[in-house]
Design an enzyme around this catalytic site. Sequence first.
Site: not given
Length: 612
Positions: A171, A370, A432
């Site tokens: 991320s 995601d 994710h």
Amino acid sequence: MASWLLSTLLFLSPSLVSAKSAADYYVHSLPGAPEGPLLKMHAGHIEVDPQNNGNLFFWHYQNRHIANRQRTVIWLNGGPGCSSMDGALMEVGPYRLKDNETLTYNEGSWDEFANLLFVDQPVGTGFSYVNTDSYLHELDEMSAQFIVFLEEWFRLFPEYERDDIYIAGESYAGQHIPYIAKAIQERNKNVQGKTIASWNLKGLLIGNGWISPNEQYMSYLPYAYEEGLIKEGSRTAKELEVLQSVCKSRLETGKNKVHLNDCEKVMNALLDKTVEDNKCLNMYDIRLRDTTDACGMNWPTDLEDVKPYLQREDVVKALNINPEKKSGWVECSGAVSSAFNPQKSPPSVQLLPGLLESGLQILLFSGDKDLICNHVGTEQLINNMKWNGGTGFETSPGVWAPRHDWSFEGEPAGIYQYARNLTYVLIYNASHMVPYDLPRQSRDMLDRFMNVDIASIGGSPADSRIDGEKLPQTSVGGHPNSTAAEEQEKERIKETEWKAYAKSGEAVLLVVIIGVLVWGFFIWRSRRRHQGYRGVWHKDMSGSSVLERFHNKRTGGADVEAGDFDEAELDDLHSPDLEREHYAVGEDSDEDDISRQHSQQASRAGGSHNLS
């Protein structure tokens, strides 16, 4: 006079008092850990900004096995301001929480062939802390403090300074990791020709990364159409396209911005359009739904156990947390996220070409479920990026590197693509947080990337194939990912144990027979000399009969001598559950490490959405 001099020296050099050794960070016990020997670990704070009370927290696990090389993987979560304890307890660390009190082993832990170093950063994140007026704002500030952290960490643990180093995360760590890598390379240049060691940075791994805002912001609608979240051409789609056109204009005028509010509006509106029955789409895993005020912020469900566990007083004490930090652990710090809004630092995508051209290997991986950092954006940034004489995955002008099918234990797992030091992996049925969903597959990906060669240590391989071909380095060693391989290992151990017991029994029986024969000979001679012989099992002899001695050996009353066993077979015995305390050939015990360290010491005197 001597006492006055000592007092003066201590006053002038407070570091003589405050300097710590590795022993000060040793984790002696961990509440809720599985039965058996505790994994070798260290944890605690390292000061990186003395003027502002800035300290970074780390949690380090030593590798369980060494394959062909010593490796250290540094793991960072994103946010900005989200704790890397997410990675430690929900993704790649050796433990997962069964409940808020009980730890279990993670089958796909990344510490199998690499030391694991989790760091809460920037300052103020997780267990790390700093004065509230001293939160960081820029990426270069963050990377500079991280170098300070690493310098001190390698001073404390010099045995890892020559390791192959990999930096991994997900991320918003897609911003942090390239900046830290560049800072390490610059640091290495500055120490050339000096007695200071260079750090052997080998590769970067970024999962569902926030790397290029231009491509990522513009991927929201294409991904939503591709996955059927929004119907293309619908009234809803047209409303969202208006917002996206505003975002596109802002991106063209603000190319060096990591975060843009006008582009955040696209995601907010998209999530609002998915509300049904007071539930909205989970932006981190589109297979799930969440409450309308969260839309994924309550995910993963493991957080319900992680937060109370890390706030327990006994856990805080075990991890050597500074007792003066009384705020308690939170997953993501709003204060850190609000402050960390880079205005001078360009997006990290601008650093990737130079890093690749320096010879650094980089792996970008994406879970396909995601939304917020989706694979469409990652693939587009690769397609647009120029490095090493080509654009995207070109192998020659107009010719692109092929995509290779990846299967794991007979099931489609994703695709691999590679060109000019860059590897891309699309992982099927993953969110994710890829390792949260698929820990074993993520470990297989790591081992491939690090070129782990377990030929020297044996073990059963995982059934992992690229285009149907199984390569030697995809094996997972003595702590196999494959359930079938694990069962085979247990059967082998059981069979070897029975052979050892059988041999020991045969040896003892032989001793008994010889003893009886010798005893019989003496009895025969005694009878010839004395007619009053009473027999072998006279009550005065019962307490030391051969049968009782044999029974004592069988029940553990005394150990069978080593000579009764085949030592080669016993040396071959190995089980992660039985021998988890062994980490490396020739390694000293923890107690020896601590005593030696004490001796050495004496001798030296993000945005509106968390990108977690």
